[in-house]
Design an enzyme around this catalytic site. Structure first.
Site, PDB file in Angstrom:
ATOM      1  N   ASP A 169      -2.683  89.271   8.191  1.00  0.00           N
ATOM      2  CA  ASP A 169      -3.357  88.985   9.446  1.00  0.00           C
ATOM      3  C   ASP A 169      -4.853  88.819   9.149  1.00  0.00           C
ATOM      4  O   ASP A 169      -5.347  89.337   8.144  1.00  0.00           O
ATOM      5  CB  ASP A 169      -3.130  90.141  10.419  1.00  0.00           C
ATOM      6  CG  ASP A 169      -3.727  89.866  11.786  1.00  0.00           C
ATOM      7  OD1 ASP A 169      -3.702  88.709  12.229  1.00  0.00           O
ATOM      8  OD2 ASP A 169      -4.221  90.821  12.416  1.00  0.00           O
ATOM      9  N   ASP A 176      -2.356  94.661  12.138  1.00  0.00           N
ATOM     10  CA  ASP A 176      -2.801  95.842  12.871  1.00  0.00           C
ATOM     11  C   ASP A 176      -2.465  95.793  14.348  1.00  0.00           C
ATOM     12  O   ASP A 176      -2.598  96.791  15.037  1.00  0.00           O
ATOM     13  CB  ASP A 176      -4.308  96.036  12.696  1.00  0.00           C
ATOM     14  CG  ASP A 176      -5.119  94.853  13.206  1.00  0.00           C
ATOM     15  OD1 ASP A 176      -4.497  93.844  13.612  1.00  0.00           O
ATOM     16  OD2 ASP A 176      -6.362  94.938  13.203  1.00  0.00           O
ATOM     17  N   ASP A 227       1.801  91.903  15.449  1.00  0.00           N
ATOM     18  CA  ASP A 227       2.222  91.898  14.046  1.00  0.00           C
ATOM     19  C   ASP A 227       3.515  92.681  13.812  1.00  0.00           C
ATOM     20  O   ASP A 227       4.130  92.545  12.756  1.00  0.00           O
ATOM     21  CB  ASP A 227       1.127  92.514  13.159  1.00  0.00           C
ATOM     22  CG  ASP A 227      -0.158  91.725  13.226  1.00  0.00           C
ATOM     23  OD1 ASP A 227      -0.086  90.491  13.224  1.00  0.00           O
ATOM     24  OD2 ASP A 227      -1.236  92.342  13.292  1.00  0.00           O
TER      25      ASP A 227
END
Length: 938
Positions: free
Chosen positions: A341, A667, A671
């Site tokens: 990410d 986070d 996700d």
């Protein structure tokens, strides 16, 4: 108002393109009134139909299911068989010992599994405790779980969104959606309908989603989805539907167990059959076959693997990586791709002003996060703010025209309000402009709030206690005590249209001609191309507050000051960490919900892609790709932007379909499904949501991307150590089989009793094997490419080593045994000769443990006795061997006899032979690898 055409099932309601419908049509479809809301009776009916506004949890696994998952593998089947046969033969000590091993491993695994399924509980906590709704024409507060589709809800700054809401009113409304979409800044919301039905979550500006946070403004809307029908609910359902597959280590150990099991059965059957053909008693040959079976099965292997992985977990914690699944320790070491990410993982998740443009000069600002420390530079050289007041003016205008608050605490600086405005406060503080001091000298008396249509915000400040001429942020304001400063910030093109003059970098005011306007717009375009979010600031000085507080009367004849460029910057350590991962043969792929331009800029900055090969695929393009097309595209694309949770899962699946072992970092709530789909999910411990942390296999306690690379290195070390003790244990077990098999074929009595083999396998071999699990790793561990997904634990090199060790150990032990039979005849029970064989084998294995510390390097490399755990293990194992030989009560149990110096003169030289053979084998393999490397270089 009665319901009209409510969707009849869950899927219809989810797929309804609410963002494409007008506000009136949404109300009609959901059978509600924008003026009256729902009636109490209708709310009750809908609660019964749709259920509470909560996230459902999958039923927890029953204990019997968890137990079966731990016991359902071939090695455990073999151990159970050994327990049953030992019990039938009356060998209760052996049966109890093996059973203890099985229970220990099963219990440990169940405890780990219980802790791994808490993600949905954390998801439920995202729901706000109360919602402000309109019912029966009155505004009331209700528990969020009582919200139903069709409810009219009111949203204000600081509120969590209670459900998925189609907005019908949005007044300067901004919502933080980073946890759901990955967007790094709050999203400006509006209530108008969107033209397209196929719009990603991040672009549905007329919709707010359950669990996100209102950071600014206010609004109202109609609830369109609740509970498991919300976007967060879809994520929860995806988490329930994704099941962990066996890790590479688990698959390899399962294959190894099957190979050992079938090999043992074949050898036992062959020995049993040959014995019968040679006229041996069936019962005697059955006992010999059982002895061979015990020798073939490495009883200590499951326990050693489990304990080794647990020790690896402890070592990982020292490296700021908390492992939640034991098997994940090894999996990380075999990762070939890290899917990362962007927001909060590769970047700091803290908007930062990095550039200020004033009068043709672009000044760069260093510093990270919300810490007010940084340096100003121009063209790489230090920039003197004291001589260029125009930069002061730009920064201080951003601080005055600002509603954010920075709160300092033990956990660091916390932002209250819009992160963009917080970044401006920090930038001003870097120029020694404390907001409190500015607010005291220039107190705000009026304001025109930000409006998404006007794209600007204006504040009016009284010049109460102006700074001296050399420090004043506004041209000549120090001469106008009691006057007022009109401060304006907003979109550059909009603010520029309101200006007639501009402030030079040297604190003069000049007419704003067309040439300067063009320069300003060109600077704005360049900063936008660098993925900066650009805000323009301007001002004017007025004697009185305008009588009419309207934009037309206030926002006129402004002095343009400059442009503030900000971005969520990369973490300082990420570039080096990515380079280390690349050198270890690990590819990194950025997967973000942010805009393509921002993703590309960050990727170039950190060295993930180059200027020449910076292709970015957006979520809309993914929708048009088949799974097969995506598998091809992902081979040459390293940046994916504007993706949804479903896209992230597709990307992970495509990477895995291409044969990769994927570590996915993240986070946010968005996700979580991809974290669970990946071979190993890695969550951020500080900025990560509870959902991400509870779903992940590993949590980084310092949110430092470089910790991932460190964890990869440790994972490789752990797998290497597992290979070492598998090699060690198997070379011991195959030697035991060969010793007994050869003795029987030679017509000799079995030199080793079942209890002796169990003692060797569980205790004297187990302790050194555990010590091998604590090795620090070979120096070239991060210079090797990742292991192939189908690479077996026992490769060609290990097979060669096992064969050589089996031959040398068999020869050494049988030599001791036969010499014992010839030189020390007893009363026909051959106890002394068998004891010599037992001690020779035990000590051979202890010497061999030192040579097993490295597969390629010499046992003297790095110090023979540098592993203190190995020294202790060998000492303990030696004592255990001597105890069963010299303690009288144990001699009868283990069928041993005390040995004298004459016996040891034969035993000790023979124990060194396997160690010498192992070192020669490593030298041969090492020379071969060196020749291959030289040929490749040439």
């Amino acid at each position: 108002m009665a319901p009209t055409s409510l969707p009849v099932n869950r899927q219809e309601q989810i797929e309804e393109p609410w963002h494409k419908l007008g506000r009136t049509e949404v109300a009609e479809r959901l059978g509600t009134s924008r003026e009256q809301g729902l009636s109490s009776a209708e709310v009750k009916a809908r609660l019964e139909k749709y259920g509470p506004n909560r996230l459902e949890e999958a039923p927890p696994k029953k204990f019997i299911t968890l137990l079966w998952e731990q016991l359902n593998n071939f090695v455990v089947y073999l151990l159970f068989a050994a327990v049953i046969i030992s019990a039938i033969l009356g060998e209760w000590v052996e049966a109890a010992a093996v059973m203890a091993i099985v229970v220990l491993n099963a219990g440990f695994g169940i405890v780990q599994e219980r802790r791994a399924e808490q993600a949905l509980a954390a998801l439920r906590q995202l729901a706000s405790p109360e919602a402000h709704v309109l019912r029966d024409g009155r505004r009331v507060d209700v528990p969020s779980y009582e919200v139903v589709p069709g409810d009219v809800v009111f949203l204000e700054a600081g509120n969590y969104i209670p459900a998925d809401v189609r907005l019908i009113e949005a007044i300067n409304l901004r919502v933080e959606e980073a946890a759901l979409t990955g967007e790094s800044v709050p999203v400006e919301k509006s209530a108008g309908r969107l033209e397209k039905a196929d719009v990603g979550l991040g672009d549905r500006v007329n919709t707010t989603f359950m669990g996100t946070l209102v950071s600014y403004g206010r609004g109202s809307g109609i609830v369109v989805n609740t509970g498991m029908r919300t976007q967060v609910g879809l994520i929860a359902e995806m988490l329930q539907s994704v099941h962990h597959e066996p890790t590479p280590l688990q698959r390899r150990l399962e294959e190894l167990g099957r190979w050992l099991g079938w090999a043992a059965l074949i050898i036992c059957a062959a020995v049993f059959g040959v014995g019968l053909l040679r006229g041996q008693e069936a019962l005697h040959m059955f006992e010999v076959a059982v002895t061979l079976a015990i020798a073939a099965v490495p009883e200590g292997l499951p326990a050693v693997v489990t304990i080794s992985l647990a020790l690896g977990m402890r070592e990982m914690i020292k490296r700021n990586a908390l492992i939640r699944r034991l098997s994940s320790v090894e999996t990380l070491g075999s990762a070939t791709v890290i899917g990362s990410d962007k927001t909060g993982t590769l970047t700091q998740n803290a908007m930062t002003v990095t550039s200020v443009w004033v009068d043709g000069r672009r000044v760069e600002i260093s510093g990270t996060g919300y810490q007010p420390q940084g340096e100003f530079s121009l063209d790489g050289k230090a920039f003197d703010l004291g001589k260029h007041h125009g930069v002061f003016s730009a920064l201080w205008l951003g601080a005055l025209n600002n509603d954010a608050i920075l709160e300092s605490g033990e956990g660091g600086t916390r932002v209250v309000g819009d992160p963009t405005e917080a970044a401006m406060l920090v930038a001003a503080a870097k120029a020694d402009a404390a907001y409190g001091e500015l607010a005291r000298r220039y107190p705000r008396v009026q304001e025109i709030p930000f409006d998404s249509d006007r794209k600007r915000m204006t504040t009016i400040h009284q010049v109460a206690d102006p700074l001296s001429a050399d420090l004043s942020p506004f041209h000549e304001s120090h001469e106008h005590r009691g006057w007022h400063v009109v401060a304006v910030k907003g979109a550059p093109d909009v603010v520029l249209e309101l200006c007639k003059q501009y402030q030079t970098v040297d604190d003069a005011v000049a007419p704003l001609n067309e040439q300067m306007r063009a320069r300003i717009l060109e600077a704005n375009d360049q900063m936008a191309q660098d993925a900066l979010r650009v805000i323009a600031v301007a001002y004017r000085i007025s004697k009185d507050v305008p009588e009419k507080l309207t934009p037309e009367h206030v926002e006129q004849d402004l002095v343009f000051v400059g442009l503030l460029g900000m971005i969520d910057p990369p973490r300082a350590e990420v570039k080096d960490a990515l380079a280390k991962a690349r050198s270890a043969g690990i590819r990194t792929v950025m997967i973000t919900g942010d805009y393509p331009q921002t993703a590309r800029a960050i990727a170039i900055q950190i060295g993930l892609v180059s200027e020449d090969s910076s292709k970015v695929i957006a979520g809309a393009e993914l929708n048009d790709m088949s799974d097969e097309q995506l598998q091809e595209e992902i081979k040459r694309t390293s940046v994916f932007a504007r993706v949804s949770p479903e896209h992230k899962v597709r990307i992970v699946k495509a990477l895995r379909a291409n044969g990769n072992i994927v570590a996915m970092t993240g986070d946010g709530v968005n996700d979580a499904p991809a974290l669970k789909q990946a071979d190993i999910g890695v969550a951020m411990g500080i900025t990560g949501t509870d959902v991400a942390k509870e779903t992940a296999d590993m949590v980084l306690t310092d949110d430092n991307y470089s910790s991932i690379v460190s964890a990869v290195e440790q994972g490789r070390v752990i797998y290497s150590n597992i290979r070492k003790f598998v090699f060690f244990l198997l070379s011991c077990n195959t030697a035991e089989i060969a010793i007994i098999f050869t003795a029987i074929m030679m017509g000799l009595p079995s030199p080793l009793a079942p209890i002796q083999l169990l003692w060797l396998n569980l205790l004297t071999d187990g302790a050194p094997a555990l010590a091998l699990g604590t090795e620090k790793g070979d120096p070239d561990i991060m210079k090797l490419p990742p292991r192939r997904k189908d690479e077996p634990i026992i490769d060609a090199e290990m097979r060669l080593g096992i064969i050589i060790q089996t031959i040398v150990k068999t020869g050494s032990v049988l030599a001791a045994y036969m010499l014992g039979l010839q030189l020390f005849p007893t009363d026909g029970h051959n106890v002394t000769a068998a004891t010599m064989a037992f001690m020779t084998l035990g000590l051979c294995e202890l010497v061999r443990a030192y040579t097993a510390r490295s597969e390629h390097f010499s046992m003297f490399y790095g110090g023979l006795f540098s592993n203190k755990n190995m020294n202790v293990a060998v000492l303990i194992s030696t004592v255990l061997l001597l105890v069963v030989v010299y303690v009288p009560p144990l001699q009868g149990v283990f069928d041993t006899a005390p040995l004298g110096w004459l016996h040891w003169e034969i035993i000790l030289p023979l124990t060194l032979l396997p160690g010498v053979a192992a070192e020669l084998t490593k030298w041969y393999i090492r020379r071969g690898l060196e020749r291959k490397a030289a040929a490749a270089t040439a």
